[in-house]
Design an enzyme around this catalytic site. Structure first.
Site, PDB file in Angstrom:
ATOM      1  N   SER A 100     -11.352  -0.806  -0.793  1.00  0.00           N
ATOM      2  CA  SER A 100     -10.090  -0.782  -0.046  1.00  0.00           C
ATOM      3  C   SER A 100     -10.307  -1.025   1.435  1.00  0.00           C
ATOM      4  CB  SER A 100      -9.407   0.588  -0.192  1.00  0.00           C
ATOM      5  OG  SER A 100      -8.612   0.663  -1.327  1.00  0.00           O
TER       6      SER A 100
ATOM      7  N   HIS B 200      -3.732   6.185   3.250  1.00  0.00           N
ATOM      8  CA  HIS B 200      -4.498   5.013   2.851  1.00  0.00           C
ATOM      9  C   HIS B 200      -3.993   3.734   3.513  1.00  0.00           C
ATOM     10  CE1 HIS B 200      -5.636   1.755  -0.023  1.00  0.00           C
ATOM     11  NE2 HIS B 200      -6.725   2.469  -0.201  1.00  0.00           N
TER      12      HIS B 200
ATOM     13  N   ASP C 123       0.840  -1.196   0.000  1.00  0.00           N
ATOM     14  CA  ASP C 123       0.000   0.000   0.000  1.00  0.00           C
ATOM     15  C   ASP C 123       0.880   1.253   0.000  1.00  0.00           C
ATOM     16  OD1 ASP C 123      -2.330   1.775   0.741  1.00  0.00           O
ATOM     17  OD2 ASP C 123      -3.289  -0.169   0.976  1.00  0.00           O
TER      18      ASP C 123
END
Length: 489
Positions: free
Chosen positions: A430, A206, A161
């Site tokens: 996600s 994220h 990620d």
């Protein structure tokens, strides 16, 4: 939350819903200036030949990353004829232009929340636990009952990620380290990237949010609060990545002995033919081959691979619809795709693919989630904007309380959906994928001898059967549930 990444030829998307816009950047050569070097992805027919560097050099390129485990290289070249030159090399199976994978999302702008960010959640200094706000983790753990059986001690999940905040109080106790795969300068547009392989600090947010859903153990609780997590950073701040960087991370995670890999990444790839400008076409696509080979490398090392289904609201069972979508989105780049296409990495063999369920319905998944009865293994809570927005699609009626709460880098500004620091409300596949990765990790902790197929079967067989009875196009086998997986035989 949504971050769009554009893979060698096609889009690979950090599958969180931030913004639906696309920002694909290609280097252009100005008049009377030297040619601009471009990046290419090359897949050889089997192993890298001993003279691979010379082969690439003779065609006019320079190897910048080698992946000998999967017979692939990333190459830089300023020669317009580079791809054509490679056609004379018999053991090159496929080659394609490697395009910048742009992180594309709404910045932390309060106006993006219609000036209505969530303000009724206490700041972390004023609360001992956010458990009552974690509807998503409550769903998949049966209100925490699974914690009484197994919290994941002994198993490790690799998070490929944007990195992880190494000092977040809810994560640092479980963080086992990590690695950076972003080269010096990123794609030549980020001078802060030094190429330091130890620099896995999250510059975006994220990856920290994803990690919290898996293994947070503090004010936020993940699916497996005792799971170990390792960070594999493949994205610079506000910039792009490459499929070769992601594949490199998959290989490293497998070599590190992780039990599960989470990729909140989804995009599309043609299965066979494409053409680019005047370079002709290949019968295989290097991007697709690299994805397949990297995932199979991990599976052979007993790693369960979990990926997000993506946020385009597409029926993944219809490959020509995906091809049409790709041609609409990327045709202006000179790319043309023919035949069938699939979502990657989710629809590749060996990957468990996750759609996004929501807080308010057991019949409808999140409005953005991709779907398909032959494509989705299970669903998990990824959140959305609530039932009123779902019925109207009126952005002024979005309710961010229906998104999922998790960790956020302590050093970044609050994400626009709430006024919280160190925590944030996001939605997207996600946010669904890491719940299943966490479940897979806890299953491995309980059953260390399980193969990836056995882990996948345990999750599918014990999922809550939402939607139509049996396997359906929205939920697959149902909404994943770790308590059921630990207690049902």
């Amino acid at each position: 939350m949504r971050l769009k990444i554009f893979s060698s030829i096609i889009a690979a998307t950090l599958a969180c819903s931030m913004n639906m816009g696309a920002d694909l950047t290609v280097a252009k050569t100005a008049t009377n200036t030297a040619p601009v070097a471009k990046k290419y992805l090359i897949a050889f027919k089997s192993n890298l030949p001993p003279n691979y560097s010379t082969v690439i050099s003779n065609a006019g390129g320079r190897v910048v990353r080698a992946l000998p485990e999967i017979g692939s290289v990333e190459v830089e070249s300023s020669k317009d004829a580079f791809l054509i030159n490679l056609k004379s090399v018999s053991n090159v199976q496929a080659a394609n232009l490697e395009i910048k994978h742009q992180l594309d999302y709404k910045k932390n702008d309060p106006a993006a929340a219609d000036n209505q960010p969530v303000t009724d959640f206490p700041q972390p200094e004023a609360i001992e636990s956010y458990w009552n706000y974690q509807w998503d983790i409550k769903n998949v753990t049966e209100d925490g009952e699974s914690y009484k059986i197994n919290k994941g001690n002994g198993a490790v999940v690799g998070v490929i990620d944007t990195g992880i905040d190494p000092n977040h109080p809810d994560l640092k106790g479980n963080l086992l380290g990590g690695q950076n795969f972003v080269p010096k300068g990123g794609f030549g547009d980020d001078p802060t990237e030094t190429g330091d392989t130890k620099d896995f600090k999250d510059r975006d947010g994220h990856g920290t949010h994803v990690a919290g859903s898996i293994a947070a153990n503090g004010k936020i609780q993940g699916v497996g609060p005792d799971l170990g997590i390792r960070s594999y950073r493949v994205f610079p701040a506000n910039a792009g990545a490459a499929t070769s960087w992601i594949a490199d991370a998959i290989i490293q995670a497998a070599d590190d002995g992780v039990d599960v890999i989470n990729m909140s990444i989804g995009g599309f790839d043609a299965l066979s033919r494409y053409s680019y400008q005047n370079s002709g076409s290949y019968s295989d696509i290097a991007d697709m081959l690299v994805w397949k080979r990297a995932i199979q490398y991990a599976v052979k090392k007993n790693v369960t691979v979990v990926a997000a289904a993506g946020n385009e609201s597409l029926n993944l069972n219809n490959p020509t619809t995906i091809t049409d979508y790709m041609n609409r989105e990327y045709g202006y780049l000179g790319l043309q795709f023919k035949g069938a296409s699939i979502e990657v990495p989710g629809q590749l063999p060996g990957v468990m693919t996750v759609s996004s369920s929501n807080k308010w319905s057991t019949e409808k998944i999140a409005f953005y989630s991709n779907y398909g009865s032959r494509s989705i293994d299970v669903a998990a809570p990824g959140g959305d904007n609530g039932p009123v927005y779902d019925a109207t699609l009126d952005e002024s009626l979005r309710d961010f309380h229906y998104r999922t709460l998790s960790t956020w880098p302590t050093y970044l500004e609050p994400y626009f959906t709430a006024n919280l620091h160190s925590y944030a409300l996001l939605h997207g596949t996600s946010m669904a994928s890491p719940k299943v990765a966490g479940i897979a990790g806890v299953i491995k902790a309980a059953h260390p001898d399980y193969s990836p197929d056995q882990v996948t079967a345990a999750i599918r067989q014990t999922a809550k059967d939402y939607g139509k009875a049996g396997n359906d196009h929205l939920y697959g086998a149902g909404e994943a549930n770790i308590f059921n997986a630990l207690t049902q035989k």
